[in-house]
Motif scaffolding. Structure first.
Motif, PDB file in Angstrom:
ATOM      1  N   PHE A   1      39.714  62.271  39.654  1.00 13.43           N
ATOM      2  CA  PHE A   1      38.436  62.900  39.322  1.00 13.43           C
ATOM      3  C   PHE A   1      37.385  61.861  38.904  1.00 13.43           C
ATOM      4  N   LEU A   2      37.778  60.899  38.113  1.00 14.86           N
ATOM      5  CA  LEU A   2      36.826  59.909  37.603  1.00 14.86           C
ATOM      6  C   LEU A   2      36.250  59.043  38.718  1.00 14.86           C
ATOM      7  N   VAL A   3      37.119  58.472  39.530  1.00 16.24           N
ATOM      8  CA  VAL A   3      36.657  57.541  40.559  1.00 16.24           C
ATOM      9  C   VAL A   3      35.804  58.255  41.610  1.00 16.24           C
ATOM     10  N   GLU A   4      36.255  59.415  42.076  1.00 20.49           N
ATOM     11  CA  GLU A   4      35.507  60.111  43.121  1.00 20.49           C
ATOM     12  C   GLU A   4      34.186  60.666  42.584  1.00 20.49           C
ATOM     13  N   GLY A   5      34.145  61.038  41.322  1.00 21.02           N
ATOM     14  CA  GLY A   5      32.879  61.457  40.719  1.00 21.02           C
ATOM     15  C   GLY A   5      31.877  60.327  40.628  1.00 21.02           C
ATOM     16  N   LEU A   6      32.342  59.127  40.311  1.00 25.70           N
ATOM     17  CA  LEU A   6      31.445  57.970  40.226  1.00 25.70           C
ATOM     18  C   LEU A   6      30.937  57.558  41.614  1.00 25.70           C
ATOM     19  N   ILE A   7      31.772  57.736  42.648  1.00 26.57           N
ATOM     20  CA  ILE A   7      31.317  57.458  44.017  1.00 26.57           C
ATOM     21  C   ILE A   7      30.146  58.370  44.371  1.00 26.57           C
ATOM     22  N   THR A   8      30.241  59.653  44.005  1.00 28.68           N
ATOM     23  CA  THR A   8      29.150  60.588  44.267  1.00 28.68           C
ATOM     24  C   THR A   8      27.884  60.187  43.527  1.00 28.68           C
ATOM     25  N   LEU A   9      28.016  59.681  42.314  1.00 24.08           N
ATOM     26  CA  LEU A   9      26.857  59.230  41.554  1.00 24.08           C
ATOM     27  C   LEU A   9      26.098  58.148  42.322  1.00 24.08           C
TER      28      LEU A   9
ATOM     29  N   ARG B   1      34.315  68.884  45.586  1.00 22.06           N
ATOM     30  CA  ARG B   1      34.685  70.293  45.448  1.00 22.06           C
ATOM     31  C   ARG B   1      36.102  70.574  45.943  1.00 22.06           C
ATOM     32  N   ALA B   2      36.658  69.678  46.752  1.00 17.65           N
ATOM     33  CA  ALA B   2      37.976  69.929  47.338  1.00 17.65           C
ATOM     34  C   ALA B   2      39.083  69.063  46.743  1.00 17.65           C
ATOM     35  N   ASN B   3      38.745  68.072  45.904  1.00 16.75           N
ATOM     36  CA  ASN B   3      39.807  67.203  45.398  1.00 16.75           C
ATOM     37  C   ASN B   3      40.745  67.921  44.427  1.00 16.75           C
ATOM     38  N   ILE B   4      40.392  69.154  44.064  1.00 19.59           N
ATOM     39  CA  ILE B   4      41.303  69.948  43.241  1.00 19.59           C
ATOM     40  C   ILE B   4      42.626  70.168  43.978  1.00 19.59           C
TER      41      ILE B   4
ATOM     42  N   VAL C   1      29.555  66.091  36.120  1.00 12.55           N
ATOM     43  CA  VAL C   1      30.580  67.093  35.836  1.00 12.55           C
ATOM     44  C   VAL C   1      31.897  66.724  36.511  1.00 12.55           C
ATOM     45  N   ALA C   2      31.815  66.287  37.773  1.00 11.95           N
ATOM     46  CA  ALA C   2      33.031  65.954  38.521  1.00 11.95           C
ATOM     47  C   ALA C   2      33.820  64.844  37.835  1.00 11.95           C
ATOM     48  N   SER C   3      33.124  63.811  37.402  1.00 12.70           N
ATOM     49  CA  SER C   3      33.832  62.700  36.748  1.00 12.70           C
ATOM     50  C   SER C   3      34.332  63.077  35.357  1.00 12.70           C
ATOM     51  N   SER C   4      33.651  64.020  34.689  1.00 10.23           N
ATOM     52  CA  SER C   4      34.080  64.422  33.347  1.00 10.23           C
ATOM     53  C   SER C   4      35.391  65.201  33.357  1.00 10.23           C
ATOM     54  N   GLN C   5      35.833  65.665  34.546  1.00  4.34           N
ATOM     55  CA  GLN C   5      37.139  66.334  34.632  1.00  4.34           C
ATOM     56  C   GLN C   5      38.276  65.375  34.282  1.00  4.34           C
ATOM     57  N   PHE C   6      37.951  64.107  34.235  1.00  6.35           N
ATOM     58  CA  PHE C   6      38.891  63.087  33.748  1.00  6.35           C
ATOM     59  C   PHE C   6      39.453  63.465  32.378  1.00  6.35           C
TER      60      PHE C   6
ATOM     61  N   ARG D   1      34.895  74.207  36.661  1.00  5.32           N
ATOM     62  CA  ARG D   1      34.758  74.834  37.973  1.00  5.32           C
ATOM     63  C   ARG D   1      33.436  75.589  38.092  1.00  5.32           C
ATOM     64  N   VAL D   2      33.040  76.264  37.003  1.00  8.36           N
ATOM     65  CA  VAL D   2      31.771  77.002  37.001  1.00  8.36           C
ATOM     66  C   VAL D   2      30.593  76.049  37.135  1.00  8.36           C
ATOM     67  N   LEU D   3      30.596  74.977  36.346  1.00  6.39           N
ATOM     68  CA  LEU D   3      29.477  74.028  36.384  1.00  6.39           C
ATOM     69  C   LEU D   3      29.362  73.342  37.742  1.00  6.39           C
ATOM     70  N   LEU D   4      30.494  73.008  38.334  1.00 10.54           N
ATOM     71  CA  LEU D   4      30.454  72.396  39.670  1.00 10.54           C
ATOM     72  C   LEU D   4      29.845  73.360  40.685  1.00 10.54           C
ATOM     73  N   GLY D   5      30.237  74.634  40.598  1.00 11.45           N
ATOM     74  CA  GLY D   5      29.694  75.619  41.518  1.00 11.45           C
ATOM     75  C   GLY D   5      28.195  75.794  41.359  1.00 11.45           C
ATOM     76  N   VAL D   6      27.728  75.846  40.104  1.00 17.71           N
ATOM     77  CA  VAL D   6      26.297  76.025  39.836  1.00 17.71           C
ATOM     78  C   VAL D   6      25.491  74.850  40.385  1.00 17.71           C
ATOM     79  N   LEU D   7      25.989  73.642  40.196  1.00 16.56           N
ATOM     80  CA  LEU D   7      25.229  72.455  40.578  1.00 16.56           C
ATOM     81  C   LEU D   7      25.350  72.122  42.064  1.00 16.56           C
ATOM     82  N   GLN D   8      26.420  72.564  42.711  1.00 12.97           N
ATOM     83  CA  GLN D   8      26.582  72.292  44.137  1.00 12.97           C
ATOM     84  C   GLN D   8      26.011  73.404  45.008  1.00 12.97           C
ATOM     85  N   GLY D   9      25.820  74.587  44.440  1.00 14.91           N
ATOM     86  CA  GLY D   9      25.289  75.713  45.204  1.00 14.91           C
ATOM     87  C   GLY D   9      23.906  75.408  45.767  1.00 14.91           C
TER      88      GLY D   9
END
Length: 575
Positions: free
Chosen positions: A277-285, A129-132, A192-197, A209-217
Motif C-alpha cells: 500500500f505504501l509504495v504504490e500510493g507514493l507512485i501515484t503521488l 483501487r485493485a491492489n486490495i 489515502v492509498a499510502s496511509s493504508q500502510f 475504502r470509503v475515502l478511496l471511492g470518494v476521491l477516485q469517483g
C-alpha cells in the motif's frame, strides 16, 4: 457557439445524421452558387477530399459551397462573434483545409502527447483501487480480524462511495477543468492509498475504502470528456479500448510488483501488504504531481512553462484539431471547457431518456465477470496455491483479456454493430458458469480450475465500447458530461451487486451465486437486444420524418431548430 451555428455546422460537418455509425447528410439547394457548384463537380472525389481534408466528401463540398453563400458572411462568422466563450473560437475556420497525411501525423502526435499520459494515469488509478486483491493474499484479512463478509462490505462501500462521487466530481471538473481536477484527485487519493500502510482494524479498513471511492469517483468519465476535446467519435471508441488496456496492464504490473513487495514481509517487522500500500500510493503521488504539467486544458491551450512557451501544437495543427473535431460533432463547441453546468442543464441531462438503455447495460453487463474476478485471488489461495503463485497466476487471464478487448473494440467499429458486438462477452461466459455450477468444480484439480477461470476471465471486455457509445449518443457537451458520470455510477452500482453475490454460507463452490450469475446473463442478453431494437426504432422514425421534408424545409429546420443534442431530427443513434 450559438444554436444556429451548431445547426449550420451540422450540415457542413460529417455528423449531421448518423445511422448505425454511417453518416448521411441532407442535400441543400442554393441560388447564387451554381457556377461554383458546377466547378466543384468537375473534381473527382479524391481531389475534393485531398483539398478539403479528411472530413469533406464530394457531397459535403456541394453543401458547403452553397452554405458559404449565405447572407451575412462566411459560415459561422456572425455567431462566433456573439459567443467567444468557447476556448477554441480563434482556431475555428469553416474554410480550413488539410490533407490526409497531415491529419494522420497529427493524430499520432495527439496519441503520444495526450493519450499515452491518460493511460498512465489510469494505471495509477487501477493500481490503487485493485491492489486490495493482492493484499488479501498476504493475510491482510486475518491480521486485521476480518472475514469474507467484511471484505464484501469493504468492496461494497468502495463502489457505493465511488458511485455517489461521480456526478459531484464531474461538476467540479466542468467548473475547474479536467486539467486541474484530475491531478488534484490523484494527489488526494494517493495520500489515502499510502496511509493504508497503518491500518489496524475493521473500522480503518472500511473508512479507507470509503475515502478511496470518494476521491477516485468521477476520474474515468472526466478523462473520457477530456479526450473528446482531441478525438473524433470513432477515434475515441478505439482509444478507449487502449485506455482500458492500460487498466489491464496495471493489473499485470500490480501482480508483478506485489510479488516483489510482499516479499518485504518481516522487513522492519511489518507485513508485506503494508509495504504494498505504501509504495504504490507514493507512485501515484508522483503521477499526480506530474499531471499538473502534462495535462493541457485543451488543444489550443498547451503552452506553459512546463510544456514550453510555444506549446505542443503549431497554429496550423491547432486549426486542424479544432475543425476536424467540430465537423465530426458540432456540439463540442457548445461549452467552454471550464464552463460549469447549471442545475437546469444537469436536470435536463439526467432526463435524457434516450441514454437510459445504456445506463441499464452499465448496471448489469459486467456482473457475471466482476463477481468471480473479485474472488479470484482468494479462491486460488484457498485451493492451495502459495501467495506468490497466486499473484503470478492471475497474469495469463489479464493478457487474454487485453487481446480480446482490443479485438471486439475494433470489430464494433468495423461492422458498426455496437449492441451485438458488446453482447459477445455474455455468450462467452455461459459455458464456464455452467461448468462452475454443475460440473463439480470442487472435485477438479486446482490446475483445471485455474485453467477454466483463466479462459473465463480472459473474456472480451465491452466496457470501452459502451463508454464510447454513451459519448456518441449524447451529442452535447452537457449530456456527455452527465451521461458519462451516470453510466459509470451504474457500473459502480453493478459492482456493489457483484460484491454480494458470492456469500460466505455458499462457499467454497458458490452454487447459488453461480446460478444467480447465469440469470443475470439471460437478463443482459435481453437488454442488449432490446437496446438494439429501441435505437433502430428511434432512427427509423426520424428517417421517416426527415425523408418527408422538402430540401427547403430541411434547411429551414437546421437553421432555426431549438432541438439540441440527440433530440435533433438529423441525428442518428449508434446501435
Amino acid at each position: 457557439m450559438s444554436a444556429r451555428l451548431v445547426s449550420l455546422y451540422s450540415t457542413f460537418g460529417s455528423s449531421s445524421a448518423t445511422r448505425n455509425g454511417a453518416r448521411t447528410r441532407p442535400r441543400l439547394t442554393g441560388h447564387d452558387d451554381n457556377d461554383r457548384l458546377e466547378e466543384w463537380k468537375e473534381h473527382d472525389e479524391d481531389d475534393v477530399k485531398s483539398e478539403f481534408g479528411s472530413d469533406i466528401s464530394k457531397e459535403d463540398a456541394d453543401v458547403t459551397t452553397r452554405l458559404i453563400g449565405i447572407d451575412g458572411g462566411d459560415l459561422g462568422e456572425p455567431e462566433i462573434r456573439q459567443r467567444k466563450g468557447w476556448e477554441n473560437y480563434h482556431r475555428f475556420d469553416p474554410k480550413a483545409r488539410w490533407t490526409w497525411r497531415e491529419e494522420r501525423a497529427l493524430v499520432r502526435k495527439i496519441d503520444l502527447k495526450i493519450m499515452l499520459w491518460t493511460c498512465l494515469m489510469f494505471c495509477a488509478l487501477e493500481m490503487d483501487r485493485a491492489n486490495i486483491r493482492q493484499a488479501v493474499t498476504d493475510d491482510l484479512l486475518p491480521e486485521l480480524g476480518l472475514g469474507t463478509n467484511d471484505y464484501n462490505l469493504g468492496n461494497s462501500l468502495f463502489s457505493l462511495s465511488f458511485l455517489l462521487a461521480e456526478v459531484p466530481s464531474q461538476l467540479l471538473s466542468k467548473r475547474l477543468g479536467p486539467d486541474r481536477w484530475i491531478p488534484l484527485q490523484m494527489v488526494l487519493w494517493s495520500a489515502v492509498a499510502s496511509s493504508q500502510f497503518a491500518l489496524t482494524g475493521r473500522a480503518g479498513f472500511l473508512i479507507s475504502r470509503v475515502l478511496l471511492g470518494v476521491l477516485q469517483g468521477g476520474f474515468i468519465p472526466t478523462v473520457v470528456l477530456y479526450l473528446s476535446y482531441f478525438y473524433k467519435s470513432h477515434e475515441l471508441s478505439i482509444r478507449l479500448g487502449f485506455f482500458w488496456t492500460a487498466m489491464v496492464f496495471a493489473d499485470i504490473f500490480a501482480a508483478l510488483s506485489a510479488f516483489a513487495l510482499l516479499h518485504l514481509r518481516g522487513f522492519m517487522g511489518l507485513s508485506g501488504w503494508r509495504w504494498l500500500f505504501l509504495v504504490e500510493g507514493l507512485i501515484t503521488l508522483v503521477f499526480g504531481l506530474l499531471s499538473f504539467g502534462l495535462m493541457p486544458a485543451g488543444p489550443t491551450q498547451t503552452a506553459s512553462w512546463f510544456r514550453g512557451k510555444k506549446g505542443w501544437f503549431t497554429p496550423r495543427e491547432e486549426t486542424i484539431i479544432v475543425n476536424r473535431v467540430i465537423r465530426d460533432d458540432p456540439s463540442k463547441g457548445g461549452m467552454h471547457n471550464r464552463e460549469p453546468l447549471t442545475l437546469r442543464l444537469l436536470f435536463k441531462s439526467l432526463c435524457d431518456y434516450d441514454l437510459w438503455p445504456l445506463y441499464l447495460l452499465g448496471l448489469t453487463s459486467n456482473i457475471p465477470f466482476s463477481t468471480p474476478n473479485i474472488y479470484l485471488t482468494l479462491s486460488l489461495k484457498g485451493m492451495g496455491f502459495t501467495t506468490f503463485q497466486t499473484n503470478l497466476l492471475v497474469i495469463p487471464s489479464q493478457l487474454l483479456h487485453v487481446m480480446n478487448m482490443i479485438i471486439i473494440t475494433y470489430l464494433s467499429e468495423a461492422i458498426s454493430q455496437l449492441s451485438l458486438v458488446a453482447m459477445i462477452p455474455q455468450i462467452w461466459a455461459i459455458p464456464f458458469l455452467l461448468w462452475l455450477r454443475f460440473a463439480g468444480a470442487g472435485e477438479a484439480s486446482k490446475w483445471t480450475v485455474w485453467l477454466v477461470m483463466t479462459i473465463f476471465l480472459g473474456n472480451p471486455y465491452a466496457h470501452p465500447i459502451q463508454v464510447g457509445w454513451v459519448s456518441r449518443n449524447s451529442n452535447t457537451v452537457r449530456s456527455r458530461t452527465v451521461g458519462a458520470a451516470m453510466y459509470n455510477m451504474c457500473v459502480q452500482g453493478g459492482g456493489i451487486i457483484a460484491s454480494n453475490i458470492y456469500r460466505q454460507d455458499d462457499a467454497p463452490e458458490y452454487h447459488r451465486g453461480n446460478s444467480v450469475l447465469l440469470i443475470v446473463i439471460a437478463w443482459n442478453v435481453t437488454v442488449y437486444l432490446s437496446t438494439k431494437a429501441y435505437y433502430t426504432y428511434r432512427n427509423r422514425m426520424r428517417e421517416r420524418a426527415w425523408d418527408g421534408m422538402s430540401e427547403g424545409e430541411r434547411f429551414q429546420y437546421l437553421a432555426t431548430t431549438t432541438d439540441s443534442g440527440n433530440k435533433r431530427l438529423d441525428f442518428r443513434f449508434a446501435s
